[in-house]
Write an enzyme that holds these catalytic residues in place. Structure first.
Site, PDB file in Angstrom:
ATOM      1  N   CYS A 242       0.841  -1.207   0.000  1.00  9.95           N
ATOM      2  CA  CYS A 242       0.000   0.000   0.000  1.00  9.95           C
ATOM      3  C   CYS A 242       0.871   1.251   0.000  1.00  9.95           C
ATOM      4  CB  CYS A 242      -0.909  -0.006   1.231  1.00  9.95           C
ATOM      5  SG  CYS A 242      -2.186  -1.275   1.197  1.00  9.95           S
TER       6      CYS A 242
ATOM      7  N   GLU B 103       4.074   1.191   2.119  1.00 12.26           N
ATOM      8  CA  GLU B 103       5.176   0.835   2.988  1.00 12.26           C
ATOM      9  C   GLU B 103       6.520   1.046   2.309  1.00 12.26           C
ATOM     10  OE1 GLU B 103       1.769  -0.501   2.745  1.00 12.26           O
ATOM     11  OE2 GLU B 103       2.719  -2.461   2.514  1.00 12.26           O
TER      12      GLU B 103
END
Length: 785
Positions: free
Chosen positions: A429, A431
Site C-alpha cells: 500500500c 510501505e
C-alpha cells in the site's frame, strides 16, 4: 500515447473475464513431494529447495494465445494455487470460498475431492498456522479474538520485498557463482553450507523451469500456421533459454527475466503483499534507449510487450483468504506496486522517457494489477505530476503519490545508506523499503480506537465479556485528562508488548520451518552471509505493525477532553451510559459529540494535538523493540480494509460513532469530519512526524467537476507539493461523486467496470463489501481547493 493493439485487447479481455478458480495443482505436488521425503535427517532448507524444484518440474506449462510474456501461476489465467504448508483450508473453508458473494473462488468438485482425500489427511497439524496457534500464549489469542490486532502470517508468508537493480543486471548463473564464492569464504558451518546448497538447487530449478517454457514454445512453433506468430514463438523460446539464467539485454528479455523470477517467488511461498519489480522505469530505461537508438525495437512492439506484461499481473489474484485475514484485506489484488519517478542514486531527477511511457500504459490498460505509484521529488518537473493527474482524473484511483524526499529520510533514519534509500520506494500500500536489500515484514494491524475503548472500561471488553486489558482505573474516577491519557498509554504499551512477543514466536517458525532459498538468492546479503531471507539474511530487516484509526481515536480523545474535562458539558458516567446504549435515547448528546466538538482534519490544534499525542504513544510503544532477524519493530499507519473489520468489533465511542461503524482509514480524518477543505486536512495530518514511520496513508476524494476548472492541474499540483513540503508521506485520490457510488449500489449491473481507490489499492466497487462501499461514499468530497 499508447494505442492498444488487437493482441493486447484480446489478452486484456481474457484476463478481465477469467473466473477466479482454486487450483489444487501446487498443493497436490508439494504433498506428493513431502510424503515421499519424510526422512527427518534431510535438512529443512534442502527439503524446501527440493520441493520448489519438484513443483517447477511438474506443474503445467500454460502459454496463452498471442501473448509475448509467458508463465502462469496456475494452469490458466486466474487459476489460484493454495499453500497447505502455511494454511490448510478445511472443506468448510472451500465451501465458503466457493459460495461467498464477494471475492469468491470457484472450487471444482475434483479440487474438493483431492483436498478431502490427499491434502487434508497429510497436512493436518503440520501447517505453519497450526504450529503458530500452538505456540501463541493465551493473552495473545484473547487480544486477537477481541480485535485488538490482526496477524498477517496467520494465512500468508513473509516476503514484503522488492527487486533492486542488481537482479536486472545479473543472471541466475552469476548468482550461482556468488554462492560458490561465498562457500569458499564463509566458515564451514553445516548450517551455512546447507543454506547455500539450497539456494543453488533453487537457482537450477528456475533455470530448468524457464527451459520447460522454451521447449513448449518450440513445440508450438512447429505446428503454428502463421509465419508471424511462428517467429514470435521461436524468439520467445530463445529468450526463455537465455533468461533468467543469463543477464537480460533487451526490453523483452528484461520483462521475461523478471516474470520468471516473480513466478518463482510466489510459487515458493505466498508472500504477503506480493513481490514486485519496484522502479521499473529505472530498470528499463538503458536497454530501451539502446534499442531505440539501434532501431531494434519499434514503439508498436514496445507497447505490446508492456501491455502483455501488465496483463500477467492481472492474471494472478491474491491467494484465497478466510476469516479475520479476509476481513482485514478482502480483495483479489495482490498489491504489486510499480514505482515511477523519484531520484537516481546520485540524487538527480530520475524521470525519463520510460517513466512517461509507463504512465501511458497505466492509463490505457486500466487494470487493477499491477498497482502504480509515482515518487514525486522536488527535482521532478510539474509536467510529471500533470501526466499523473491525466490518469487520476479518470477515476481509476491510480497512481498514488509519494514524497521522495520523505521516503529517503525515513529510510536513512532507520540506518540505510543514502544510496540504498534513493534506490528504494514503496510497495504494497504505502510501505517504504530499500529495494533489493531489505526484508521488511508487515505483521498485522493494530486497533488504536479499540484500545481506547478498553481504557474507558478499565480493560474490560464488553463484546467478548473478558478482562483482556490492564486495570488502569475507572474512567469516572479520573479528575484530569492527563490521568486518562496515562491509562491509555499503559494499555497501548501492554498490547504492543503482546503483539511483538507473538511476532517473534511466529518469525521463528518461518525461520526454522519455512526457509525461502529462492527468494534468498535475490536479496542482498543473503548469499554473502549464507543466511535465509526468513532468518535475517537480508542487509536490512524490519518488522512493521500498522496502526489503524488515527482519525477516530483522535476524535475520541478530543471529545473526552472537550466535553468531560475542559467544558464539563458531560460527566464521565453519562457518557459511558450513552455509549453502552449505543446512543439510543441520547440523540442530543450524540449530536453534541458529532457536530459541536473539535474534529481532526480541520487544522484545529485542539483536536490535532490529540493526534500528535496518540502518534507519540504508539510510536514509543513499538519503535526500536527488537525482532528475531537482527532488526527492530517500527510503525506504519495504514488500514487496507481492516478499519471496517476493526469498527465491527468496536462499540460506540466518545466521538458519537455508533457501534460497529467503520473506523477512520489510514491517517485520514474520520469520514465526513473534515469540513474546512483539503488544505486544512493536509495541515492537520502533517502535524505528526511521518519521517519516524515506514509509511502513512492519506485518502482524498474529489468530485469529477473539480477538473472542469482549467486551473485544476496547477491547483492540485500545488496541493501535493505543499503537503510534501510539510513532510507528508503519501496522498491518493478518488475522483468520483457520491451520487454515482449510490447509484452503483442500487444498480451494480450498470457499473461492472467502476474502479475506486480503497486504501493503498484500487478495486472494483462491486467487489467491495457493503460496509466498505458505504465508508467510501461517506468520505468527504471536495470540489475546490
Amino acid at each position: 500515447m499508447m494505442k492498444m493493439s488487437d493482441r493486447v485487447r484480446r489478452l486484456r479481455e481474457q484476463s478481465i473475464n477469467a473466473v477466479e478458480t482454486l487450483s489444487v495443482e501446487r498443493a497436490r505436488l508439494i504433498t506428493e513431494f513431502y510424503r515421499s521425503t519424510d526422512d527427518k535427517s534431510l535438512p529443512v532448507p534442502l527439503r524446501r529447495a527440493m520441493a520448489f524444484e519438484y513443483i517447477l518440474k511438474n506443474k503445467v506449462i500454460c502459454i496463452n494465445e498471442g501473448e509475448l510474456i509467458v508463465g502462469e501461476r496456475g494452469h490458466a489465467p486466474k487459476a489460484t494455487p493454495t499453500y497447505p504448508e502455511i494454511c490448510l483450508h478445511s472443506l468448510k473453508d472451500l465451501d465458503i470460498l466457493d459460495s461467498r458473494e464477494k471475492v469468491s473462488f470457484r472450487v471444482p468438485v475434483k479440487v474438493r475431492e483431492i483436498y478431502r482425500d490427499e491434502i487434508i489427511p497429510y497436512w493436518h497439524g503440520k501447517s505453519s498456522r497450526d504450529r503458530i496457534m500452538g505456540l501463541l500464549p493465551a493473552e495473545w489469542k484473547e487480544a486477537y479474538e477481541a480485535g485488538i490486532f490482526t496477524e498477517f502470517q496467520e494465512q500468508r508468508a513473509p516476503g514484503h520485498t522488492v527487486l533492486g537493480h542488481k537482479i536486472f543486471s545479473k543472471g541466475l548463473l552469476e548468482l550461482k557463482s556468488e554462492i560458490e564464492d561465498s562457500l569458499s569464504k564463509l566458515n564451514r558451518s553445516a548450517e551455512k553450507i546447507t543454506e547455500l546448497r539450497a539456494m543453488s538447487i533453487a537457482c537450477d530449478a528456475m533455470i530448468m523451469y524457464a527451459g520447460r517454457h522454451a521447449d513448449a514454445l518450440t513445440e508450438l512453433a512447429l505446428h503454428e500456421p502463421s509465419e508471424t506468430r511462428r517467429k514470435e514463438l521461436l524468439e520467445m523460446a530463445e529468450i526463455s533459454r537465455k533468461v533468467p539464467a543469463h543477464a537480460p539485454e533487451t526490453v523483452h528479455e528484461m520483462l521475461q527475466h523478471y516474470w520468471f523470477i516473480h513466478l518463482g517467488v510466489i510459487t515458493e511461498l505466498n508472500p504477503w503483499d506480493s513481490f514486485n519489480p519496484g522502479r521499473l522505469d529505472q530498470h528499463l530505461i538503458n536497454v530501451y534507449e539502446k534499442e531505440s537508438s539501434q532501431g531494434t525495437l519499434s514503439e508498436e512492439k514496445l507497447n505490446d510487450l508492456l501491455g502483455c506484461f501488465w496483463i500477467k499481473f492481472n492474471n494472478h489474484p491474491s491467494p484465497p483468504k478466510i476469516g479475520v485475514t479476509a476481513n482485514e484485506s478482502n480483495t483479489y489484488t495482490d498489491f504489486c506496486l510499480i514505482n515511477l519517478g523519484g531520484v537516481k542514486p546520485d540524487g538527480t531527477d530520475a524521470v525519463n522517457a520510460m517513466t512517461y511511457k509507463l504512465l501511458d500504459v497505466i492509463k490505457e490498460m486500466r487494470l487493477l494489477q499491477p498497482g502504480s505509484m509515482v515518487q514525486i521529488s522536488e527535482k521532478n518537473p510539474d509536467e510529471f505530476i500533470h501526466r499523473t493527474l491525466d490518469i487520476i482524473r479518470t477515476g481509476f484511483g491510480q497512481p498514488s503519490c509519494f514524497n521522495t524526499e520523505v521516503m529517503i529520510e525515513e529510510l536513512v533514519k532507520q540506518g540505510k545508506s543514502v544510496e540504498d534509500a534513493r534506490r528504494g520506494g514503496a510497495s504494497g500500500c504505502v510501505e517504504v523499503g530499500a529495494f533489493g536489500t531489505e526484508a521488511y515484514w508487515l505483521t498485522g494491524y493494530f486497533n488504536l480506537p479499540k484500545i481506547l475503548e478498553l481504557t474507558l472500561y478499565n480493560g474490560f471488553d464488553a463484546r467478548t465479556g473478558r478482562q483482556i486489558g490492564l486495570q488502569t482505573g475507572d474512567f469516572s474516577d479520573f479528575t484530569k485528562f492527563e490521568q486518562f491519557i496515562d491509562a491509555f498509554r499503559l494499555q497501548v504499551e501492554y498490547f504492543a508488548g503482546i503483539k511483538i512477543n507473538g511476532n517473534n514466536l511466529i518469525a521463528n517458525v518461518f525461520a526454522t520451518e519455512l526457509p525461502v532459498p529462492f527468494l534468498s538468492l535475490l536479496v542482498e546479503d543473503c548469499i554473502a552471509k549464507g543466511m535465509d531471507y526468513n532468518a535475517g539474511g537480508a542487509r536490512y530487516n524490519t518488522s512493521y505493525i500498522q496502526g489503524v484509526g488515527l482519525g477516530s481515536v483522535t476524535d475520541m480523545l478530543s471529545s473526552i477532553k472537550y466535553n468531560v474535562f475542559d467544558r464539563k458539558i458531560l460527566t464521565a458516567a453519562d457518557l459511558i451510559t450513552a455509549m453502552k446504549e449505543n446512543f439510543a435515547g441520547y440523540e442530543e448528546m450524540q449530536y453534541q459529540l458529532i457536530y459541536k466538538t473539535p474534529k481532526f482534519g480541520n487544522d484545529d490544534d485542539y483536536a490535532d494535538d490529540q493526534a500528535v499525542q496518540v502518534f507519540e504513544i504508539y510510536h514509543n510503544a513499538v519503535t526500536g523493540r527488537p525482532d528475531t532477524r537482527n532488526g527492530v519493530h517500527r510503525i506504519n499507519m495504514l488500514p487496507t480494509t481492516s478499519h471496517v473489520y476493526f469498527g465491527s468489533v468496536t462499540g460506540a465511542t466518545p466521538d458519537g460513532r455508533n457501534a460497529g461503524v467503520p473506523l477512520s482509514e489510514g491517517i485520514s480524518p474520520s469520514q465526513g469530519a473534515d469540513h474546512n477543505g483539503p488544505t486544512a486536512v493536509i495541515r492537520s495530518v502533517s502535524k505528526i512526524d511521518h519521517t519516524r514511520t515506514g509509511g502513512t496513508l492519506l485518502n482524498q476524494k474529489f468530485s469529477p467537476s473539480f477538473f472542469d476548472d482549467e486551473d485544476s492541474y496547477s491547483n492540485l499540483t500545488a496541493l501535493i507539493r505543499s503537503y510534501f513540503h510539510l513532510k507528508g508521506h503519501h496522498i491518493q485520490f478518488n475522483v468520483v461523486n457520491a451520487a454515482t457510488l449510490r447509484d452503483a449500489r442500487k444498480h451494480p449491473e450498470r457499473y461492472r467496470d467502476l474502479i475506486v481507490r480503497v486504501a493503498g489499492y484500487s478495486d472494483y466497487f462491486n467487489d467491495l463489501g457493503d460496509d466498505l462501499q458505504n465508508e467510501i461514499i461517506r468520505r468527504t468530497e471536495h470540489e475546490t481547493i
